[in-house]
Write an enzyme that holds these catalytic residues in place. Structure first.
Site, PDB file in Angstrom:
ATOM      1  N   THR A 119       0.854  -1.186   0.000  1.00 30.16           N
ATOM      2  CA  THR A 119       0.000   0.000   0.000  1.00 30.16           C
ATOM      3  C   THR A 119       0.889   1.235   0.000  1.00 30.16           C
ATOM      4  O   THR A 119       1.712   1.427   0.902  1.00 30.16           O
ATOM      5  CB  THR A 119      -0.948   0.003   1.213  1.00 30.16           C
ATOM      6  OG1 THR A 119      -1.720  -1.209   1.171  1.00 30.16           O
ATOM      7  CG2 THR A 119      -1.881   1.204   1.177  1.00 30.16           C
ATOM      8  N   TYR A 120       0.718   2.064  -1.041  1.00 28.29           N
ATOM      9  CA  TYR A 120       1.542   3.259  -1.238  1.00 28.29           C
ATOM     10  C   TYR A 120       0.811   4.491  -0.741  1.00 28.29           C
ATOM     11  O   TYR A 120      -0.416   4.590  -0.847  1.00 28.29           O
ATOM     12  CB  TYR A 120       1.892   3.421  -2.720  1.00 28.29           C
ATOM     13  CG  TYR A 120       2.893   2.397  -3.175  1.00 28.29           C
ATOM     14  CD1 TYR A 120       4.264   2.675  -3.159  1.00 28.29           C
ATOM     15  CD2 TYR A 120       2.491   1.135  -3.581  1.00 28.29           C
ATOM     16  CE1 TYR A 120       5.191   1.724  -3.558  1.00 28.29           C
ATOM     17  CE2 TYR A 120       3.405   0.183  -3.983  1.00 28.29           C
ATOM     18  CZ  TYR A 120       4.747   0.479  -3.971  1.00 28.29           C
ATOM     19  OH  TYR A 120       5.657  -0.461  -4.360  1.00 28.29           O
TER      20      TYR A 120
END
Length: 176
Positions: A33-34
């Site tokens: 997850t960025y």
């Protein structure tokens, strides 16, 4: 440490060559997850901040990772700072409280193989993108990068990689 990494487009034939030639380490499921900084546009500064959850053999590990801008014109070589975390949900909550925005989650199945001391090759199946091969090693100094890139590129060409990709999986997914 400087992560020297190259990536190429692959197919099942290339996957089989890797499986035959190198020593299997393990299969992992990744959720990366960025996050976007509240005051700095990572897409312009070529940086990344992510929370990675790895699942393998009934176990899980999680890491908070910062990746600096790419350091050369061919590879995905960049400074990487990674720390293990015990509770990824709490870290994500902290990031959101500080104003970081979730950009996207990249999901992949990764098979890891040992090439030789200090070099790992992975077979990646990216949800919505397809098959890729990545190879990586760590450099101590920036002067070591060119020699290491050439060595890694040679290995990828030997297994049949013809098309290289410098963009991250995140960048490729955002372009779709």
């Amino acid at each position: 440490m400087i992560e020297v990494e190259l990536k190429g487009y692959a197919n099942e034939e290339i996957f089989e060559r890797v499986r035959e030639k190198f020593e299997f380490l393990r299969k992992e499921i990744h959720e990366d997850t960025y996050y976007q900084h509240p005051c700095r546009d990572f897409s312009k500064t070529d940086e990344a901040l992510r929370v990675r959850i790895k699942r393998f053999n009934g176990h899980f590990e999680a890491f908070l990772t910062y990746k600096g801008p790419k350091l050369d014109e061919f590879s995905k070589t960049r400074k990487e700072i990674e720390v293990p975390i015990e509770d990824p949900d709490k870290y994500e909550e902290i990031l959101k409280e500080l104003g970081f925005k979730e950009v996207l989650t990249v999901r992949k199945v990764r098979e890891k193989y040992f090439v030789k001391k200090g070099i790992i090759i992975t077979l990646d199946e990216i949800e919505e993108l397809g098959k890729f091969v990545e190879i990586e090693a760590m450099a101590q100094e920036e002067e070591d990068i060119d020699k290491l890139v050439n060595s890694l590129k040679k290995i990828l060409k030997e297994i049949g990689i013809k098309k290289f990709e410098r963009k991250s999986y995140l960048e490729l997914l955002l372009e779709r």
